[in-house]
Design a protein around this motif. Sequence first.
Motif, PDB file in Angstrom:
ATOM      1  N   SER A 119       1.037  -1.411  -0.342  1.00 56.79           N
ATOM      2  CA  SER A 119      -0.142   0.230  -0.297  1.00 56.79           C
ATOM      3  C   SER A 119       1.084   0.970  -0.159  1.00 56.79           C
ATOM      4  CB  SER A 119      -0.949   0.616   0.472  1.00 56.79           C
ATOM      5  OG  SER A 119      -0.106   0.117   1.725  1.00 56.79           O
ATOM      6  N   LEU A 120       0.185   2.479  -0.713  1.00 51.94           N
ATOM      7  CA  LEU A 120       1.340   3.553  -0.524  1.00 51.94           C
ATOM      8  C   LEU A 120       1.458   4.148   0.865  1.00 51.94           C
ATOM      9  CD1 LEU A 120      -0.522   5.067  -3.495  1.00 51.94           C
ATOM     10  CD2 LEU A 120       1.113   4.454  -3.511  1.00 51.94           C
ATOM     11  N   SER A 121       0.554   4.367   1.591  1.00 50.19           N
ATOM     12  CA  SER A 121       1.368   5.220   3.138  1.00 50.19           C
ATOM     13  C   SER A 121       1.779   3.956   3.929  1.00 50.19           C
ATOM     14  CB  SER A 121       0.460   6.190   3.565  1.00 50.19           C
ATOM     15  OG  SER A 121      -1.556   5.543   3.466  1.00 50.19           O
ATOM     16  N   LEU A 122       0.905   3.072   3.967  1.00 52.02           N
ATOM     17  CA  LEU A 122       1.238   2.024   5.016  1.00 52.02           C
ATOM     18  C   LEU A 122       2.627   1.271   4.446  1.00 52.02           C
ATOM     19  CD1 LEU A 122      -1.840   1.530   7.465  1.00 52.02           C
ATOM     20  CD2 LEU A 122      -0.098   3.179   8.003  1.00 52.02           C
ATOM     21  N   GLN A 123       2.704   1.237   3.726  1.00 54.61           N
ATOM     22  CA  GLN A 123       3.391   0.177   3.065  1.00 54.61           C
ATOM     23  C   GLN A 123       3.643  -1.756   3.345  1.00 54.61           C
ATOM     24  OE1 GLN A 123       5.923   0.597   0.873  1.00 54.61           O
ATOM     25  NE2 GLN A 123       4.259   2.313   0.422  1.00 54.61           N
ATOM     26  N   LEU A 124       2.045  -1.352   3.706  1.00 55.41           N
ATOM     27  CA  LEU A 124       1.673  -3.235   4.140  1.00 55.41           C
ATOM     28  C   LEU A 124       1.227  -3.980   3.142  1.00 55.41           C
ATOM     29  CD1 LEU A 124      -1.058  -2.076   6.599  1.00 55.41           C
ATOM     30  CD2 LEU A 124       1.248  -2.803   7.088  1.00 55.41           C
ATOM     31  N   PRO A 125       1.696  -5.363   2.583  1.00 54.92           N
ATOM     32  CA  PRO A 125       0.847  -6.008   1.752  1.00 54.92           C
ATOM     33  C   PRO A 125      -0.409  -6.059   1.230  1.00 54.92           C
ATOM     34  CG  PRO A 125       2.147  -7.739   3.323  1.00 54.92           C
ATOM     35  CD  PRO A 125       2.317  -5.638   4.136  1.00 54.92           C
ATOM     36  N   TYR A 126      -0.771  -6.523   0.231  1.00 54.46           N
ATOM     37  CA  TYR A 126      -1.971  -5.952   0.244  1.00 54.46           C
ATOM     38  C   TYR A 126      -2.245  -7.634   0.149  1.00 54.46           C
ATOM     39  CZ  TYR A 126      -2.938  -2.113  -2.520  1.00 54.46           C
ATOM     40  OH  TYR A 126      -3.057  -0.065  -2.826  1.00 54.46           O
ATOM     41  N   THR A 127      -2.520  -8.385   0.287  1.00 57.75           N
ATOM     42  CA  THR A 127      -2.520  -9.104   1.715  1.00 57.75           C
ATOM     43  C   THR A 127      -3.201  -9.202   2.996  1.00 57.75           C
ATOM     44  OG1 THR A 127      -0.556 -11.054   1.049  1.00 57.75           O
ATOM     45  CG2 THR A 127      -2.165 -11.970   2.099  1.00 57.75           C
ATOM     46  N   VAL A 128      -3.027  -7.936   3.325  1.00 58.89           N
ATOM     47  CA  VAL A 128      -3.840  -6.808   4.672  1.00 58.89           C
ATOM     48  C   VAL A 128      -4.976  -7.279   4.203  1.00 58.89           C
ATOM     49  CG1 VAL A 128      -4.075  -5.858   6.581  1.00 58.89           C
ATOM     50  CG2 VAL A 128      -1.211  -6.253   6.126  1.00 58.89           C
ATOM     51  N   TYR A 129      -4.915  -6.820   3.493  1.00 56.33           N
ATOM     52  CA  TYR A 129      -6.509  -6.189   2.252  1.00 56.33           C
ATOM     53  C   TYR A 129      -7.307  -7.542   2.192  1.00 56.33           C
ATOM     54  CZ  TYR A 129      -5.460  -1.472   1.427  1.00 56.33           C
ATOM     55  OH  TYR A 129      -5.136  -0.037   2.012  1.00 56.33           O
ATOM     56  N   ASP A 130      -6.969  -8.673   1.193  1.00 56.08           N
ATOM     57  CA  ASP A 130      -7.811  -9.756   0.969  1.00 56.08           C
ATOM     58  C   ASP A 130      -7.484 -11.111   1.401  1.00 56.08           C
ATOM     59  OD1 ASP A 130      -7.260  -7.950  -1.157  1.00 56.08           O
ATOM     60  OD2 ASP A 130      -5.638  -8.861  -2.638  1.00 56.08           O
ATOM     61  N   ILE A 131      -6.588 -11.715   2.743  1.00 58.24           N
ATOM     62  CA  ILE A 131      -6.654 -12.307   3.962  1.00 58.24           C
ATOM     63  C   ILE A 131      -7.972 -12.506   4.288  1.00 58.24           C
ATOM     64  CG2 ILE A 131      -5.608 -11.907   5.651  1.00 58.24           C
ATOM     65  CD1 ILE A 131      -4.612 -15.067   3.728  1.00 58.24           C
ATOM     66  N   PRO A 132      -9.222 -11.639   4.879  1.00 56.10           N
ATOM     67  CA  PRO A 132      -9.715 -11.654   5.122  1.00 56.10           C
ATOM     68  C   PRO A 132     -10.882 -12.515   4.632  1.00 56.10           C
ATOM     69  CG  PRO A 132      -9.555  -9.690   5.625  1.00 56.10           C
ATOM     70  CD  PRO A 132      -8.503 -10.275   4.767  1.00 56.10           C
ATOM     71  N   ILE A 133     -10.548 -12.816   3.220  1.00 59.00           N
ATOM     72  CA  ILE A 133     -11.895 -13.678   2.713  1.00 59.00           C
ATOM     73  C   ILE A 133     -11.624 -15.316   2.511  1.00 59.00           C
ATOM     74  CG2 ILE A 133     -12.485 -14.784  -0.218  1.00 59.00           C
ATOM     75  CD1 ILE A 133     -11.193 -11.057  -0.615  1.00 59.00           C
ATOM     76  N   ALA A 134     -10.334 -15.490   2.793  1.00 60.49           N
ATOM     77  CA  ALA A 134     -10.082 -16.710   3.144  1.00 60.49           C
ATOM     78  C   ALA A 134     -10.438 -17.270   4.601  1.00 60.49           C
ATOM     79  CB  ALA A 134      -7.977 -17.007   3.066  1.00 60.49           C
ATOM     80  N   ILE A 135      -9.773 -16.249   5.532  1.00 62.58           N
ATOM     81  CA  ILE A 135      -9.833 -16.260   6.434  1.00 62.58           C
ATOM     82  C   ILE A 135     -11.702 -16.570   6.747  1.00 62.58           C
ATOM     83  CG2 ILE A 135      -9.711 -15.224   8.927  1.00 62.58           C
ATOM     84  CD1 ILE A 135      -7.758 -14.286   8.254  1.00 62.58           C
ATOM     85  N   SER A 136     -12.290 -15.633   6.560  1.00 61.22           N
ATOM     86  CA  SER A 136     -14.035 -15.400   7.024  1.00 61.22           C
ATOM     87  C   SER A 136     -14.357 -17.612   6.478  1.00 61.22           C
ATOM     88  CB  SER A 136     -14.932 -14.379   6.505  1.00 61.22           C
ATOM     89  OG  SER A 136     -15.849 -14.445   5.786  1.00 61.22           O
ATOM     90  N   PHE A 137     -14.435 -17.447   5.135  1.00 64.69           N
ATOM     91  CA  PHE A 137     -14.533 -18.710   4.302  1.00 64.69           C
ATOM     92  C   PHE A 137     -13.528 -20.688   4.776  1.00 64.69           C
ATOM     93  CE2 PHE A 137     -16.312 -15.553   0.975  1.00 64.69           C
ATOM     94  CZ  PHE A 137     -17.810 -16.226   0.501  1.00 64.69           C
ATOM     95  N   ALA A 138     -13.289 -19.954   5.557  1.00 64.62           N
ATOM     96  CA  ALA A 138     -12.919 -20.836   5.954  1.00 64.62           C
ATOM     97  C   ALA A 138     -13.310 -21.246   7.876  1.00 64.62           C
ATOM     98  CB  ALA A 138     -11.238 -20.918   6.802  1.00 64.62           C
ATOM     99  N   PHE A 139     -13.423 -20.090   8.383  1.00 66.36           N
ATOM    100  CA  PHE A 139     -14.394 -19.874   8.910  1.00 66.36           C
ATOM    101  C   PHE A 139     -16.579 -20.608   9.056  1.00 66.36           C
ATOM    102  CE2 PHE A 139     -11.725 -17.152  11.835  1.00 66.36           C
ATOM    103  CZ  PHE A 139     -12.070 -18.463  12.653  1.00 66.36           C
TER     104      PHE A 139
END
Length: 168
Positions: A119-139
Amino acid sequence: MKLFRWIGDHILETVSGAAFVIMISVVFLNVILRFTTGRSLVWSEEVAAIGFIWTIFMGAAVCCKERGGLISVDILINLFPSKINKTATLIIDIAQVAICVVMCVLGWKFAMSAANKVSLSLQLPYTVYDIPIAISFAFMTYYTAKRVAEDLKAFKTVPAENEGENVE
């Protein structure tokens, strides 16, 4: 020990609630700063977006936790006799498990494909945005599989006198 059990039972609610509180707090702080100083926090939009995404996906898993938590149209199924109703419910829940597994796998692949972008300002990998999909569907897979087990148990215990009655 009770605390750990409570956390295990309510981890989704806790994560979703924390993400919501963080999102609202950062947005509120940014509004106050803009109003009072005319400046804003550069990173607030990213934090708000991450909080929103985590709130939505964890909240969807929370809704899936209880039967009937997610929206459904069951008027037709409820018109059937008990045994047919339970059979249809079992088939639907099995299909939900399959869909949740596919979405979990695809969500994981999607999140991992974004690991190299930041990401531009926080320099976080975009995985932080996308991983909730996998976690949510796992639950959701877990909760729906539990429902399939409940359906199988209920299917075995259909009373003979209720054959012609509608189930609510």
